[in-house]
Design a protein around this motif. Structure first.
Motif, PDB file in Angstrom:
ATOM      1  N   GLN A   1       0.840  -1.211   0.000  1.00 41.80           N
ATOM      2  CA  GLN A   1       0.000   0.000   0.000  1.00 41.80           C
ATOM      3  C   GLN A   1       0.872   1.257   0.000  1.00 41.80           C
ATOM      4  N   GLN A   2       1.918   1.249   0.828  1.00 41.67           N
ATOM      5  CA  GLN A   2       2.828   2.396   0.859  1.00 41.67           C
ATOM      6  C   GLN A   2       3.577   2.554  -0.464  1.00 41.67           C
ATOM      7  N   ALA A   3       3.787   1.434  -1.169  1.00 42.46           N
ATOM      8  CA  ALA A   3       4.456   1.489  -2.475  1.00 42.46           C
ATOM      9  C   ALA A   3       3.530   1.982  -3.572  1.00 42.46           C
ATOM     10  N   GLY A   4       2.241   2.126  -3.260  1.00 39.40           N
ATOM     11  CA  GLY A   4       1.293   2.643  -4.240  1.00 39.40           C
ATOM     12  C   GLY A   4       0.652   1.580  -5.112  1.00 39.40           C
ATOM     13  N   LEU A   5       0.848   0.300  -4.766  1.00 37.96           N
ATOM     14  CA  LEU A   5       0.215  -0.770  -5.545  1.00 37.96           C
ATOM     15  C   LEU A   5      -1.162  -1.041  -4.947  1.00 37.96           C
ATOM     16  N   VAL A   6      -2.143  -0.247  -5.359  1.00 38.08           N
ATOM     17  CA  VAL A   6      -3.504  -0.348  -4.827  1.00 38.08           C
ATOM     18  C   VAL A   6      -4.501  -0.273  -5.979  1.00 38.08           C
ATOM     19  N   ASN A   7      -5.705  -0.779  -5.722  1.00 31.42           N
ATOM     20  CA  ASN A   7      -6.764  -0.699  -6.732  1.00 31.42           C
ATOM     21  C   ASN A   7      -7.492   0.629  -6.615  1.00 31.42           C
ATOM     22  N   HIS A   8      -8.580   0.759  -7.358  1.00 31.60           N
ATOM     23  CA  HIS A   8      -9.303   2.039  -7.387  1.00 31.60           C
ATOM     24  C   HIS A   8      -9.898   2.399  -6.031  1.00 31.60           C
ATOM     25  N   ALA A   9     -10.077   1.382  -5.161  1.00 28.11           N
ATOM     26  CA  ALA A   9     -10.628   1.632  -3.832  1.00 28.11           C
ATOM     27  C   ALA A   9      -9.543   1.860  -2.791  1.00 28.11           C
ATOM     28  N   GLY A  10      -8.278   1.875  -3.235  1.00 23.66           N
ATOM     29  CA  GLY A  10      -7.175   2.086  -2.311  1.00 23.66           C
ATOM     30  C   GLY A  10      -6.749   0.855  -1.552  1.00 23.66           C
ATOM     31  N   GLU A  11      -7.169  -0.345  -2.028  1.00 25.19           N
ATOM     32  CA  GLU A  11      -6.846  -1.592  -1.354  1.00 25.19           C
ATOM     33  C   GLU A  11      -5.598  -2.230  -1.966  1.00 25.19           C
ATOM     34  N   ALA A  12      -4.698  -2.698  -1.115  1.00 24.09           N
ATOM     35  CA  ALA A  12      -3.488  -3.378  -1.571  1.00 24.09           C
ATOM     36  C   ALA A  12      -3.754  -4.875  -1.716  1.00 24.09           C
TER      37      ALA A  12
ATOM     38  N   VAL B   1       8.077 -18.033  -4.268  1.00 25.69           N
ATOM     39  CA  VAL B   1       6.907 -17.519  -4.979  1.00 25.69           C
ATOM     40  C   VAL B   1       5.975 -16.862  -3.966  1.00 25.69           C
ATOM     41  N   TRP B   2       5.772 -15.578  -4.123  1.00 26.26           N
ATOM     42  CA  TRP B   2       4.789 -14.842  -3.328  1.00 26.26           C
ATOM     43  C   TRP B   2       3.512 -14.772  -4.170  1.00 26.26           C
ATOM     44  N   GLU B   3       2.457 -15.408  -3.718  1.00 24.57           N
ATOM     45  CA  GLU B   3       1.205 -15.424  -4.485  1.00 24.57           C
ATOM     46  C   GLU B   3       0.200 -14.489  -3.831  1.00 24.57           C
ATOM     47  N   PHE B   4      -0.351 -13.592  -4.646  1.00 23.95           N
ATOM     48  CA  PHE B   4      -1.253 -12.560  -4.139  1.00 23.95           C
ATOM     49  C   PHE B   4      -2.617 -12.639  -4.815  1.00 23.95           C
ATOM     50  N   GLY B   5      -3.640 -12.270  -4.058  1.00 28.24           N
ATOM     51  CA  GLY B   5      -4.935 -11.958  -4.663  1.00 28.24           C
ATOM     52  C   GLY B   5      -4.840 -10.552  -5.208  1.00 28.24           C
ATOM     53  N   PRO B   6      -4.962 -10.361  -6.525  1.00 28.24           N
ATOM     54  CA  PRO B   6      -4.614  -9.064  -7.130  1.00 28.24           C
ATOM     55  C   PRO B   6      -5.615  -7.950  -6.890  1.00 28.24           C
ATOM     56  N   LEU B   7      -6.829  -8.276  -6.476  1.00 31.24           N
ATOM     57  CA  LEU B   7      -7.858  -7.254  -6.228  1.00 31.24           C
ATOM     58  C   LEU B   7      -8.057  -6.319  -7.410  1.00 31.24           C
ATOM     59  N   GLY B   8      -8.034  -6.902  -8.608  1.00 27.29           N
ATOM     60  CA  GLY B   8      -8.315  -6.113  -9.809  1.00 27.29           C
ATOM     61  C   GLY B   8      -7.142  -5.318 -10.337  1.00 27.29           C
ATOM     62  N   ILE B   9      -5.947  -5.474  -9.754  1.00 29.17           N
ATOM     63  CA  ILE B   9      -4.773  -4.747 -10.237  1.00 29.17           C
ATOM     64  C   ILE B   9      -4.145  -5.564 -11.371  1.00 29.17           C
ATOM     65  N   PRO B  10      -4.068  -5.031 -12.588  1.00 31.04           N
ATOM     66  CA  PRO B  10      -3.592  -5.816 -13.744  1.00 31.04           C
ATOM     67  C   PRO B  10      -2.097  -6.123 -13.663  1.00 31.04           C
ATOM     68  N   LEU B  11      -1.684  -7.151 -14.400  1.00 30.78           N
ATOM     69  CA  LEU B  11      -0.295  -7.610 -14.379  1.00 30.78           C
ATOM     70  C   LEU B  11       0.679  -6.517 -14.807  1.00 30.78           C
ATOM     71  N   ASP B  12       0.292  -5.704 -15.804  1.00 34.90           N
ATOM     72  CA  ASP B  12       1.235  -4.685 -16.277  1.00 34.90           C
ATOM     73  C   ASP B  12       1.526  -3.646 -15.200  1.00 34.90           C
ATOM     74  N   ARG B  13       0.585  -3.396 -14.281  1.00 33.45           N
ATOM     75  CA  ARG B  13       0.860  -2.473 -13.169  1.00 33.45           C
ATOM     76  C   ARG B  13       1.878  -3.061 -12.209  1.00 33.45           C
ATOM     77  N   TRP B  14       1.796  -4.359 -11.981  1.00 40.03           N
ATOM     78  CA  TRP B  14       2.780  -5.023 -11.130  1.00 40.03           C
ATOM     79  C   TRP B  14       4.175  -4.884 -11.746  1.00 40.03           C
ATOM     80  N   ASN B  15       4.261  -5.120 -13.052  1.00 37.37           N
ATOM     81  CA  ASN B  15       5.557  -5.004 -13.724  1.00 37.37           C
ATOM     82  C   ASN B  15       6.069  -3.572 -13.712  1.00 37.37           C
ATOM     83  N   ASP B  16       5.165  -2.613 -13.934  1.00 38.59           N
ATOM     84  CA  ASP B  16       5.567  -1.211 -13.938  1.00 38.59           C
ATOM     85  C   ASP B  16       6.105  -0.768 -12.576  1.00 38.59           C
ATOM     86  N   GLN B  17       5.580  -1.357 -11.501  1.00 39.38           N
ATOM     87  CA  GLN B  17       5.963  -0.952 -10.149  1.00 39.38           C
ATOM     88  C   GLN B  17       6.894  -1.961  -9.488  1.00 39.38           C
ATOM     89  N   GLN B  18       7.629  -2.711 -10.331  1.00 42.75           N
ATOM     90  CA  GLN B  18       8.505  -3.757  -9.798  1.00 42.75           C
ATOM     91  C   GLN B  18       9.503  -3.205  -8.794  1.00 42.75           C
TER      92      GLN B  18
END
Length: 369
Positions: free
Chosen positions: A39-50, A67-84
């Protein structure tokens, strides 16, 4: 009172399940800390949820990775890559890759602890030489040696600012190709100052446009000759031909340490521009058709000029590596700014592949060639 056997089994099973959950996720506090970090890194969905950490386990394909497996909460894969880079800082890890989980219902981050960073210096040793004739080793990544098979991915584009280690990486690749029996041609319009005498003995260097055009025309002629040979022998590529016909057609590498010096038309006369146009045409032919016939390009540049490299050449350079660079050069080489974002400004020999693989290239001493 001692519980009966079924009751005892339920207790043991419950405790075992809790232990298994703690192994996968760590303590609830750690799971919460992970979410807060994202959340502090800014990886959140439109509702502000990490994202929610679902599990953490060893990677079956490579035990060095977790392997860290996450429930993405609607955050697309390209956002994860952009914020690596932000994710790495938040979790104290170095990421090898980020992928969809099974059924695309989760996101899997494959990583090692941050303290297992790449070395700042790796000396070349012949033990790194791949046993595969067509495989060239680029450097060392988080999972071990990083290599490219030029029989399937035939051409390589290298980028990096002055002092990034680009020229050393180029020479390391060419050294391996020579050791594997390839014929190597190097275009260096800077006069060959980066290539001492040993290179003149082991390959062909060219320092001016007209001799370069002559060499390229001869190589395009060789390409056409090989086309006919393979067609008559009903062979799809040079490797099959050499094996089936007991021949030894050598791979041919055409390299340039600064392709901008060759193709830049700025301030050139009409005749010079025509000469450059012919050089560009021959390079394009080799880029499009060279793979099956064993002709390969390895081109390097530090110039942040998108117009230098023609589309027909660049579009066929499927292996791209960029060292320390600004946003413009990174965009030209990788089609994104990741090299500028990921590689420290003082790094030397650190490169990023277009598939996201980070590696440290080798230090190669010409005197040991």
């Amino acid at each position: 009172m001692i519980p009966d056997l079924p009751g005892r089994a339920l207790i043991i099973g419950g405790v075992g399940g809790m232990v298994a959950l703690l192994v996968l996720l760590g303590s609830p506090r750690e799971a919460r800390k992970t979410r807060e970090g994202l959340q502090q890194a800014g990886l959140v969905n439109h509702a502000g949820e990490a994202p929610i950490l679902l599990s953490r386990r060893p990677d079956k394909a490579n035990p060095r990775l977790t392997v860290w497996e996450f429930g993405p909460l609607g955050i697309p894969l390209d956002r994860w890559n952009d914020q690596q880079a932000a994710i790495e800082t938040a979790l104290g890890i170095l990421i090898s890759k980020i992928t969809w989980g099974k059924g695309r219902h989760s996101i899997c981050v494959h990583a090692v602890p941050a303290e297992q960073d790449l070395p700042d210096f790796v000396a070349w040793d012949d033990s790194y030489l791949s046993p595969r004739n067509s495989e060239l080793v680029l450097g060392v990544g988080l999972l071990g040696p990083v290599a490219v098979d030029i029989s399937t991915v035939p051409h390589i584009l290298l980028g990096g600012s002055t002092g990034s280690g680009k020229s050393v990486l180029l020479k390391t690749l060419l050294m391996q190709a020579i050791k594997k029996g390839a014929d190597v041609y190097i275009a260096d319009l800077k006069g060959g100052v980066d290539f001492p005498q040993v290179w003149h003995e082991k390959c062909t260097l060219v320092f001016e446009e007209e001799p370069l055009l002559e060499i390229l025309e001869n190589l395009v002629g060789e390409l056409e000759r090989r086309k006919r040979l393979l067609s008559l022998a009903d062979c799809p590529n040079i490797d099959v031909y050499n094996k089936r016909c007991s021949q030894d057609l050598r791979r041919i590498i055409i390299a340039c340490d600064e392709i901008a010096e060759v193709l830049d038309r700025s301030g050139r006369s009409k005749d010079q521009k025509l000469l450059i146009e012919k050089i560009e045409s021959r390079l394009s032919t080799i880029a499009r058709q060279g793979r099956a016939f064993g002709l390969h390009l390895i081109l390097a540049t530090q110039r942040p000029d998108a117009n230098i490299l023609p589309g027909q050449v660049k579009n066929n350079m499927d292996t791209r590596a960029c060292g320390r660079a600004d946003n413009v050069l990174s965009q030209i080489i990788l089609d994104n700014t990741d090299a500028a974002d990921v590689i420290p400004k003082d790094a030397r020999g650190r490169f990023l592949l277009n598939d996201g693989t980070l590696f440290q290239t080798f230090w190669f001493d010409d005197n040991d060639f």
